[in-house]
Design a protein around this motif. Structure first.
Motif, PDB file in Angstrom:
ATOM      1  N   ALA A 186      42.181  39.664  56.323  1.00 42.63           N
ATOM      2  CA  ALA A 186      42.604  40.767  55.461  1.00 42.63           C
ATOM      3  C   ALA A 186      42.788  42.033  56.621  1.00 42.63           C
ATOM      4  CB  ALA A 186      41.268  41.281  54.647  1.00 42.63           C
ATOM      5  N   TRP A 187      43.948  42.595  56.422  1.00 46.25           N
ATOM      6  CA  TRP A 187      44.592  43.570  57.462  1.00 46.25           C
ATOM      7  C   TRP A 187      43.700  44.969  57.005  1.00 46.25           C
ATOM      8  CZ3 TRP A 187      46.155  43.460  61.953  1.00 46.25           C
ATOM      9  CH2 TRP A 187      46.857  44.447  62.449  1.00 46.25           C
ATOM     10  N   ASN A 188      42.936  45.714  58.052  1.00 45.79           N
ATOM     11  CA  ASN A 188      42.551  46.677  57.874  1.00 45.79           C
ATOM     12  C   ASN A 188      43.374  47.859  58.880  1.00 45.79           C
ATOM     13  OD1 ASN A 188      40.286  48.773  57.440  1.00 45.79           O
ATOM     14  ND2 ASN A 188      39.062  48.037  59.191  1.00 45.79           N
ATOM     15  N   GLU A 218      50.371  39.293  44.902  1.00 45.94           N
ATOM     16  CA  GLU A 218      49.978  40.724  44.561  1.00 45.94           C
ATOM     17  C   GLU A 218      50.594  41.157  43.314  1.00 45.94           C
ATOM     18  OE1 GLU A 218      50.520  43.650  47.354  1.00 45.94           O
ATOM     19  OE2 GLU A 218      50.282  42.290  49.056  1.00 45.94           O
ATOM     20  N   ALA A 219      51.575  40.348  42.675  1.00 50.80           N
ATOM     21  CA  ALA A 219      52.140  40.992  41.360  1.00 50.80           C
ATOM     22  C   ALA A 219      51.282  40.752  40.166  1.00 50.80           C
ATOM     23  CB  ALA A 219      53.706  40.364  41.003  1.00 50.80           C
ATOM     24  N   ALA A 220      50.654  39.682  40.402  1.00 51.23           N
ATOM     25  CA  ALA A 220      49.675  39.086  39.213  1.00 51.23           C
ATOM     26  C   ALA A 220      48.457  40.100  39.458  1.00 51.23           C
ATOM     27  CB  ALA A 220      49.248  37.784  39.539  1.00 51.23           C
ATOM     28  N   LEU A 221      47.951  40.562  40.531  1.00 58.99           N
ATOM     29  CA  LEU A 221      46.926  41.502  40.674  1.00 58.99           C
ATOM     30  C   LEU A 221      47.367  42.741  40.060  1.00 58.99           C
ATOM     31  CD1 LEU A 221      45.505  40.466  44.263  1.00 58.99           C
ATOM     32  CD2 LEU A 221      44.702  39.508  42.032  1.00 58.99           C
ATOM     33  N   ALA A 222      48.652  43.282  40.353  1.00 59.93           N
ATOM     34  CA  ALA A 222      48.626  44.493  39.736  1.00 59.93           C
ATOM     35  C   ALA A 222      48.964  44.233  38.202  1.00 59.93           C
ATOM     36  CB  ALA A 222      50.206  45.017  40.292  1.00 59.93           C
ATOM     37  N   ALA A 223      49.351  43.329  37.661  1.00 59.96           N
ATOM     38  CA  ALA A 223      49.156  43.287  36.097  1.00 59.96           C
ATOM     39  C   ALA A 223      47.787  43.466  35.568  1.00 59.96           C
ATOM     40  CB  ALA A 223      49.739  41.912  35.881  1.00 59.96           C
ATOM     41  N   ILE A 224      46.797  42.819  36.460  1.00 55.82           N
ATOM     42  CA  ILE A 224      45.439  42.929  35.581  1.00 55.82           C
ATOM     43  C   ILE A 224      44.990  44.371  35.987  1.00 55.82           C
ATOM     44  CG2 ILE A 224      43.010  42.325  36.486  1.00 55.82           C
ATOM     45  CD1 ILE A 224      44.006  39.436  37.410  1.00 55.82           C
ATOM     46  N   ALA A 225      45.464  45.034  37.057  1.00 56.76           N
ATOM     47  CA  ALA A 225      44.898  46.469  37.042  1.00 56.76           C
ATOM     48  C   ALA A 225      45.673  47.192  36.100  1.00 56.76           C
ATOM     49  CB  ALA A 225      45.464  47.061  38.506  1.00 56.76           C
ATOM     50  N   ALA A 226      46.912  46.976  35.738  1.00 54.53           N
ATOM     51  CA  ALA A 226      47.624  47.632  34.614  1.00 54.53           C
ATOM     52  C   ALA A 226      47.065  47.561  33.528  1.00 54.53           C
ATOM     53  CB  ALA A 226      49.177  47.361  34.689  1.00 54.53           C
ATOM     54  N   ARG A 227      46.803  46.258  33.030  1.00 57.59           N
ATOM     55  CA  ARG A 227      46.152  45.957  31.806  1.00 57.59           C
ATOM     56  C   ARG A 227      44.777  46.563  31.460  1.00 57.59           C
ATOM     57  NH1 ARG A 227      43.346  41.168  32.413  1.00 57.59           N
ATOM     58  NH2 ARG A 227      41.748  42.504  32.099  1.00 57.59           N
ATOM     59  N   ASP A 278      49.011  52.404  48.211  1.00 62.85           N
ATOM     60  CA  ASP A 278      49.111  51.584  49.555  1.00 62.85           C
ATOM     61  C   ASP A 278      47.954  50.480  49.538  1.00 62.85           C
ATOM     62  OD1 ASP A 278      51.143  53.070  50.246  1.00 62.85           O
ATOM     63  OD2 ASP A 278      49.824  54.749  51.095  1.00 62.85           O
ATOM     64  N   HIS A 279      47.884  49.770  50.498  1.00 62.07           N
ATOM     65  CA  HIS A 279      47.081  48.790  50.811  1.00 62.07           C
ATOM     66  C   HIS A 279      45.869  49.578  51.348  1.00 62.07           C
ATOM     67  CE1 HIS A 279      50.245  45.496  51.424  1.00 62.07           C
ATOM     68  NE2 HIS A 279      49.354  45.139  50.612  1.00 62.07           N
ATOM     69  N   VAL A 280      44.600  49.498  50.670  1.00 56.49           N
ATOM     70  CA  VAL A 280      43.326  49.830  51.244  1.00 56.49           C
ATOM     71  C   VAL A 280      42.881  48.921  52.488  1.00 56.49           C
ATOM     72  CG1 VAL A 280      41.070  50.601  50.774  1.00 56.49           C
ATOM     73  CG2 VAL A 280      42.895  50.594  49.237  1.00 56.49           C
ATOM     74  N   LEU A 318      44.614  43.981  49.375  1.00 56.62           N
ATOM     75  CA  LEU A 318      44.180  44.914  48.308  1.00 56.62           C
ATOM     76  C   LEU A 318      44.824  46.264  48.185  1.00 56.62           C
ATOM     77  CD1 LEU A 318      40.445  43.649  47.702  1.00 56.62           C
ATOM     78  CD2 LEU A 318      42.505  42.872  46.167  1.00 56.62           C
ATOM     79  N   ARG A 319      45.417  46.668  47.183  1.00 59.45           N
ATOM     80  CA  ARG A 319      45.934  48.320  47.244  1.00 59.45           C
ATOM     81  C   ARG A 319      45.117  49.003  46.343  1.00 59.45           C
ATOM     82  NH1 ARG A 319      51.064  48.178  48.662  1.00 59.45           N
ATOM     83  NH2 ARG A 319      52.265  46.195  48.701  1.00 59.45           N
ATOM     84  N   THR A 320      45.170  50.209  46.340  1.00 58.20           N
ATOM     85  CA  THR A 320      44.301  51.117  45.588  1.00 58.20           C
ATOM     86  C   THR A 320      44.076  50.676  44.357  1.00 58.20           C
ATOM     87  OG1 THR A 320      45.433  52.969  46.943  1.00 58.20           O
ATOM     88  CG2 THR A 320      43.900  53.759  45.176  1.00 58.20           C
ATOM     89  N   GLY A 321      45.119  50.304  43.799  1.00 58.79           N
ATOM     90  CA  GLY A 321      45.110  49.900  42.407  1.00 58.79           C
ATOM     91  C   GLY A 321      44.202  48.597  42.155  1.00 58.79           C
ATOM     92  N   ASP A 322      44.130  48.016  42.846  1.00 61.87           N
ATOM     93  CA  ASP A 322      42.986  46.568  42.759  1.00 61.87           C
ATOM     94  C   ASP A 322      41.918  47.050  42.970  1.00 61.87           C
ATOM     95  OD1 ASP A 322      45.311  44.816  42.713  1.00 61.87           O
ATOM     96  OD2 ASP A 322      45.819  45.234  44.821  1.00 61.87           O
ATOM     97  N   CYS A 323      41.390  48.016  43.407  1.00 60.97           N
ATOM     98  CA  CYS A 323      39.904  48.533  43.862  1.00 60.97           C
ATOM     99  C   CYS A 323      39.351  49.428  42.676  1.00 60.97           C
ATOM    100  CB  CYS A 323      39.930  49.038  44.884  1.00 60.97           C
ATOM    101  SG  CYS A 323      40.716  48.307  46.469  1.00 60.97           S
TER     102      CYS A 323
END
Ligand SMILES: [Zn+2]
Lengths: 323, 353
Positions: free
Chosen positions: A82-84, B160-169, B190-192, B196-201
């Motif tokens: 995982a990139w930090n 990442e697209a499937a993860l974004a869809a979970i966030a959106a739903r 952005d990636h945190v 994982l992006r902000t929306g995934d967290c």
């Protein structure tokens, strides 16, 4: 005197929690961490034959005690990463890095650490890496400074890990794990009102609307009724010593000569006693029923201690319910 | 385990409006309105409660023994029958459920709360990790979840697209949840810690929740349609992350099996998946199909008050049964890194008709 005031502006203060935990090591942990100090990576063989790195003292599947140590290679393969982009305090590297789980050659499980790589494009699952040792090693997981790419290292060998006695000179038997967390403390409505009033040299209690008891200092709820204390009531400033003790051991960072008296003081109008130090009177003359008043701190923001008022002692019946 | 001998139900549920900060409130000031709300729903007084159990963690706000302060809010003096777990309130609910099954209590109040705003919560959570091999490296909660997410992507289980869809739903569904902290369409950001992006967290925030449990006829008296706890179980993964298959959750599956989940289909699942990737793991581990509504509340991606978010999953699942929106639901709670510990409850309403 009763008044309902709106919630005051929020108070905030820095709160630092720091704790150096001193932890002893079991025989397997001791061998592993001492080994790191000597640039040797040890694993432990589980009951099913798998080699666990980092090693544990008990089998994760069967709970059997594990003691058969083996040496594995300082090279390995990334199993996930995982990139930090923004390293946080205490993390292994200051510049952006990859967190990696690495299965070292000869091991069957993966170890978590940092990988020093120029960017996320330089990292992939399956890439070959090797340990970069810390220059100064003490017998801790941080003796591995990080991993670094080692694509030249080729595929992992099939060589069996070598048995190892786990015996080293001067073994590490414990670690000190320092930790510091920085919080911002805010005390809530009731305590904020209390603290603001103190800075005006007033002591503000809060009355329970259900049972009428006045709490000082207030915490926002009546623990008997389970409801919010809503009404503010000015109490004291004078009060009565309900009980006390004599402190004979000097506290660290506290500039108070021993012996001194620490007392429960029921301020006039309060439904329970609060704590405070008694001064202005020899310690062996303090007594239950002594009437006292606050002496404010130099900045005037809280009672530094309480001193006798010179009034006659309070009758026992007036404070016996507050003991 | 399944529920032997005695029927126990969740009869009331309340939660706070979850917020990024609650600087104006002490913990007891945040908790009290929620306690009063479940009492109001049932008409019970604090003195009617046989057993009280709470969940919280001193590390979040940096205050030792903070749960003793919030006990003021339940009227704990003179002393009541009471217990506390230093983890999510879902485990407090488990303890209360067992207490009711033994027959020692007929009613129980369970509550939990967390104020994440006072401290650096990503760093605070590193203090729960193995103190020898992990904690000295300060691997934060997002980093560990990201390692799990990458393992899933490598395994072909998501992208990442499937993860974004979970966030959106999740956040679209949360628009109908007045207590949620983060709702509606939002950029993934952005990636945190990549992938994982902000929306995934999950959002960081403060909040509280409470439920009341009652047994047998008492439950029927207190609630028009009790949410019966048909089974509940909790299990834990191996301690070391590197020993586990991060793309699966055998502990969730085992807990679900012991709770009776696989006996009949559910219509709803409240999954405690703080990260989008963890919903993928749980959905796969439980074999949930498209016929199951997942997190109609928006889940932890819409509000994740630590120590309360798992209890809220049980409360939301129960509330769906109370309202008649659901007949049989799964509720899941998790604790620790990468779904380390998992609790599963199966809730049912009486047949309608
Ligand atoms: Zn009261």
């Amino acid at each position: 005197m009763t008044a309902v005031t709106p919630p005051p502006e929020t108070l905030r203060a820095p709160l630092v929690v720091e704790f150096p935990f001193t932890r002893s090591l079991g025989p397997v942990q001791s061998a592993f961490l001492t080994g790191l100090r000597e640039r040797t990576v040890l694993g432990v063989r589980a009951e099913g034959g798998r080699v666990l790195v980092p090693p544990v003292e008990y089998d994760p599947e069967t709970a059997a005690e594990l003691r058969e140590l083996v040496e594995v290679a300082p090279t390995g393969t990334v199993t996930t990463w995982a990139w930090n982009p923004a390293p946080r305090p205490g993390q292994p590297l200051d510049a952006p890095f990859a967190w990696v789980l690495v299965r070292l050659d000869g091991a069957d499980t993966a170890l978590l650490h940092a990988l020093d790589a120029p960017g996320p494009d330089a990292v992939r699952t399956g890439m070959r890496v090797r340990i970069r040792w810390a220059a100064e090693r003490t017998g801790a997981i941080t003796d591995i400074a990080c991993f670094e790419p080692y694509e030249a290292g080729g595929a992992p060998g099939t060589r069996e890990p070598a048995p190892h006695s786990g015996v080293f000179d001067d073994p590490v038997t414990g670690i000190v794990a320092p930790a510091r967390l920085d919080y911002t403390y805010s005390p809530g409505r009731a305590q904020t009102r209390y603290l603001r009033a103190l800075s005006e040299r007033r002591v503000l209690g809060e009355r329970c609307p259900s049972c009428d008891k006045v709490y000082v200092p207030p915490r926002g709820a009546c623990p008997t009724c389970g409801v919010a204390t809503a009404d503010q009531v000015e109490v004291g400033p004078r009060g009565t010593v309900t009980t006390f003790c004599i402190v004979n051991i000097k506290a660290r960072n506290l500039d108070i000569e021993v012996p001194y008296v620490y007392a429960h003081i029921a301020l006039d109008g309060a439904g329970l006693a609060l704590h405070g130090r008694i001064g202005g009177i020899p310690y062996d003359q303090v007594r239950m029923g002594l009437r006292v008043e606050p002496v404010w701190s130099e900045d005037g923001r809280y009672p530094d201690h309480y001193r006798p008022t010179g009034e006659p002692d309070a009758d026992y019946d007036t404070y016996k319910e507050l003991l | 385990m399944s529920a032997p001998g005695r029927d126990v139900a969740i009869v009331a549920f309340a939660q706070s409006g979850h917020r990024r900060r609650t600087d104006d409130l002490s913990e007891v000031e945040m908790v009290m309105p929620v306690l009063h709300e479940v009492l109001r729903q049932t008409g019970l007084k604090t003195s009617d409660i046989d057993f009280t159990c709470s969940g919280s963690s001193d590390y979040l706000a940096g205050r030792a023994f903070s749960f003793t302060m919030t006990l003021d809010g339940v009227g704990a003096w003179p002393p009541i029958s009471e217990s506390h777990v230093e983890t999510d309130g879902a485990w407090a609910l488990y303890e209360a459920w067992v207490k009711l099954l033994t027959g020692e209590a007929d009613t129980a109040l369970v509550y939990s709360y967390g104020k994440s705003s006072p401290g650096p919560v990503r760093d605070v959570l590193t203090r729960q990790l193995d103190p020898y091999y992990l904690a000295p490296l300060w691997p934060d909660s997002v980093a560990l979840a990201a390692l799990q997410a990458q393992a899933l992507i490598d395994a072909g289980a998501t992208d990442e697209a499937a993860l974004a869809a979970i966030a959106a739903r999740s956040r679209a569904d949360a628009a109908a949840n007045p207590y949620a902290q983060v709702t509606g369409a939002r950029p993934q950001g952005d990636h945190v810690v990549a992938p994982l992006r902000t929306g995934d967290c999950p959002p960081i925030g403060d909040g509280a929740a409470a439920v009341i449990l009652a047994a047998g006829d008492r439950a029927r008296d207190l609630c028009a349609r009790p949410a019966w706890v048909r089974g509940m179980d909790h299990r834990v993964e191996a301690h070391s992350l590197g020993v586990r298959d991060l793309t699966d959750s055998p502990s969730t599956r085992l807990a679900a099996e012991r709770a009776g989940f696989f006996e009949r289909p559910v219509d709803t699942a409240e999954l405690h998946a703080p990260f989008t990737s963890q919903e993928v793991v749980l959905t796969k581990a439980l074999g949930l199909g498209d016929d199951v509504r997942i997190n109609p509340s928006g889940g932890a991606l819409a509000a994740n008050p630590l120590m309360a978010a798992g209890l809220i999953r049980l409360g939301e699942a129960a509330a769906g049964i109370h309202r008649g929106d659901s007949d049989r639901a799964l509720a899941h709670a998790t604790s620790g890194p990468c779904l380390q510990q998992n609790l599963v409850a199966v809730l049912e309403g009486d047949p309608r008709g």
